[in-house]
Design a protein around this motif. Structure first.
Motif, short mmCIF file in Angstrom:
data_model
loop_
_atom_site.label_atom_id
_atom_site.label_comp_id
_atom_site.label_asym_id
_atom_site.label_seq_id
_atom_site.Cartn_x
_atom_site.Cartn_y
_atom_site.Cartn_z
N LEU A 83 -2.66 -3.04 12.68
CA LEU A 83 -2.23 -1.92 13.54
C LEU A 83 -2.51 -0.58 12.85
O LEU A 83 -3.04 0.35 13.45
CB LEU A 83 -0.75 -2.06 13.90
CG LEU A 83 -0.42 -3.20 14.87
CD1 LEU A 83 1.10 -3.41 14.99
CD2 LEU A 83 -1.00 -2.95 16.27
N ARG A 84 -2.16 -0.51 11.57
CA ARG A 84 -2.38 0.76 10.86
C ARG A 84 -3.87 1.08 10.74
O ARG A 84 -4.28 2.25 10.80
CB ARG A 84 -1.75 0.65 9.46
CG ARG A 84 -1.84 1.91 8.61
CD ARG A 84 -0.96 3.02 9.18
NE ARG A 84 -0.98 4.18 8.30
CZ ARG A 84 -1.92 5.14 8.30
NH1 ARG A 84 -2.91 5.08 9.16
NH2 ARG A 84 -1.86 6.15 7.46
N SER A 85 -4.69 0.04 10.62
CA SER A 85 -6.14 0.27 10.45
C SER A 85 -6.76 0.89 11.69
O SER A 85 -7.81 1.51 11.62
CB SER A 85 -6.86 -1.03 10.08
OG SER A 85 -7.00 -1.84 11.23
N ILE A 91 5.63 2.23 16.08
CA ILE A 91 5.72 0.88 16.62
C ILE A 91 7.06 0.72 17.32
O ILE A 91 8.12 1.05 16.77
CB ILE A 91 5.62 -0.20 15.52
CG1 ILE A 91 4.20 -0.26 14.93
CG2 ILE A 91 6.01 -1.59 16.05
CD1 ILE A 91 4.04 -1.24 13.77
N ILE A 92 7.01 0.20 18.54
CA ILE A 92 8.23 -0.24 19.23
C ILE A 92 8.19 -1.76 19.24
O ILE A 92 7.16 -2.36 19.58
CB ILE A 92 8.28 0.28 20.68
CG1 ILE A 92 8.24 1.82 20.69
CG2 ILE A 92 9.55 -0.21 21.38
CD1 ILE A 92 8.15 2.40 22.09
N ARG A 203 10.14 -3.33 7.03
CA ARG A 203 9.89 -3.02 5.62
C ARG A 203 8.39 -2.75 5.38
O ARG A 203 8.02 -1.79 4.71
CB ARG A 203 10.36 -4.20 4.78
CG ARG A 203 10.29 -3.93 3.31
CD ARG A 203 11.21 -4.79 2.53
NE ARG A 203 10.89 -6.20 2.67
CZ ARG A 203 11.59 -7.16 2.06
NH1 ARG A 203 12.64 -6.86 1.33
NH2 ARG A 203 11.25 -8.41 2.21
N LEU A 204 7.56 -3.59 5.97
CA LEU A 204 6.12 -3.40 5.79
C LEU A 204 5.62 -2.15 6.53
O LEU A 204 4.75 -1.43 6.04
CB LEU A 204 5.36 -4.65 6.24
CG LEU A 204 5.63 -5.91 5.40
CD1 LEU A 204 5.10 -7.16 6.10
CD2 LEU A 204 5.04 -5.78 4.00
N GLU A 209 3.54 3.57 6.35
CA GLU A 209 3.80 4.89 6.92
C GLU A 209 3.73 4.90 8.45
O GLU A 209 3.13 5.77 9.07
CB GLU A 209 2.85 5.94 6.31
CG GLU A 209 3.06 6.08 4.81
CD GLU A 209 2.49 7.35 4.21
OE1 GLU A 209 1.41 7.77 4.66
OE2 GLU A 209 3.13 7.93 3.32
N ILE A 210 4.35 3.88 9.03
CA ILE A 210 4.44 3.80 10.49
C ILE A 210 5.92 3.91 10.86
O ILE A 210 6.78 3.26 10.25
CB ILE A 210 3.90 2.44 11.01
CG1 ILE A 210 2.44 2.25 10.61
CG2 ILE A 210 4.07 2.34 12.52
CD1 ILE A 210 1.86 0.88 10.99
N ALA A 211 6.22 4.74 11.86
CA ALA A 211 7.59 4.86 12.36
C ALA A 211 7.90 3.63 13.21
O ALA A 211 7.19 3.38 14.19
CB ALA A 211 7.71 6.14 13.19
#
Ligand SMILES: CSC[C@H]1O[C@H](OP(=O)(O)O)[C@H](O)[C@@H]1O
Ligand SMILES: Nc1ncnc2[nH]cnc12
Length: 297
Positions: A83-85, A91-92, A203-204, A209-211
């Motif tokens: 997702l971060r990539s 993220i919900i 945690r991950l 750095e994802i809310a």
């Protein structure tokens, strides 16, 4: 490597990690499907990308679209990395939970603000193999996104049901549900709800750095209640079915607000003060894996 992980917040995507009973978002405009390979293996499924105005929504079902991964088997690191990539910065996580308190009733919704972790067999961190970081976990969920989720949730929840702002999510390993003694122990600790997945993701996500915020859909009273039936998969799925529409509506409304406001939060900068190993001391093979999180430092 493409550079979507470097997209500014103004152009970032919203991620939705669907839990039990939540396997797609086909009500909105579908754009494409992405198969992403990560340094941590394959994610739970391909990522479906949907369009909502000026915001793209990247959806992944955490148990796979056929619900074939149990909570311990979910490739959490691959999911968050994938997702971060592609530039996801919020993220919900709609998730099924049991209630550990009388006043939190089946079909209610909880937007939790704390965890107690009782998992045993989960990836703890992206930061090892020569790169050490310690992110803060005092607020494990994004306070900003959770506030938005709560405000919109309160406006959209049907009469007779309640949205609870805050609460402690007890994360257990599973896949078997708790014993009655465990359930009562967690109640004595003041926990509000119980589930098997959100803590590992939160945690991950912090390290990435994802809310991250949870839309916890209450499906049962676990096994502690004297007059309600003990939790079963059938009970969870029945109650989820009557709540999926509400969850979808809330997510769409939140997405519209994110599209407009692009809310920034502390989670978007959690590595700024968390990364301790100097970049020049990190082995190049580790740098390669972590670059999508650390490139901006
Ligand atoms: C189907 S009952 C137990 C199962 O439901 C919850 O799943 P999720 O968090 O993915 O919505 C719970 O955590 C268990 O995995
Ligand atoms: N009682 C329960 N325990 C753990 N996970 C759950 N998911 C839904 N209900 C649950």
């Amino acid at each position: 490597m493409n550079k979507e992980h470097l997209l500014p917040i103004e152009k970032s995507r919203l991620g939705v990690i669907g839990g039990s009973g939540f396997y797609s978002m086909d009500q909105i405009e579908y754009l494409r499907e992405l198969e992403i390979n990560t340094p941590y293996g394959k994610p739970s499924d391909s990522i479906k990308v949907y369009n909502l105005g000026n915001l793209e929504i990247a959806f992944i079902p955490r148990h796979g679209r056929k619900h074939s991964l149990n909570p311990s088997e979910i490739p959490y690191k691959a999911n968050i990395w994938a997702l971060r990539s592609i530039g996801v910065r919020w993220i919900i996580a709609p998730s099924a939970v049991g209630s550990l308190q009388e006043q939190i009733r089946p079909l209610d919704i909880v937007v939790p603000d704390q965890f107690i972790d009782r998992t045993k067999n989960r990836p703890a961190t992206f930061f090892n193999e020569g790169a050490v970081a310690h992110v803060t976990m005092g607020d494990p969920f994004c306070t900003n996104l959770s506030r938005i989720l709560s405000e919109i949730g309160e406006k959209n929840i049907p009469g007779g049901r309640q949205l609870h702002r805050g609460g402690t999510y007890l994360a257990m390993e599973g896949p078997a549900f708790s014993t009655r003694a465990e359930s009562n122990l967690y109640r004595s600790w003041g926990c509000s709800i119980i589930g098997m997945t959100n803590h590992t993701e939160a945690r991950l996500a912090k390290e990435a750095e994802i809310a991250y915020s949870s839309l916890s859909m209450v499906t049962d009273y676990d096994c502690w209640h004297q007059t309600h039936q003990e939790v079963s998969v059938e009970m969870v799925l029945d109650n989820l079915r009557s709540n999926t529409e509400v969850a979808n509506k809330i997510i769409f409304e939140v997405a519209k607000l994110i599209e407009k406001e692009r809310p920034k939060s502390k989670s978007h900068f959690s590595l700024k003060d968390g990364l301790i190993t100097q970049k020049e001391n990190i082995p190049s093979s580790t740098i390669e894996k972590l670059r999508i999180f650390t490139d901006s430092y």
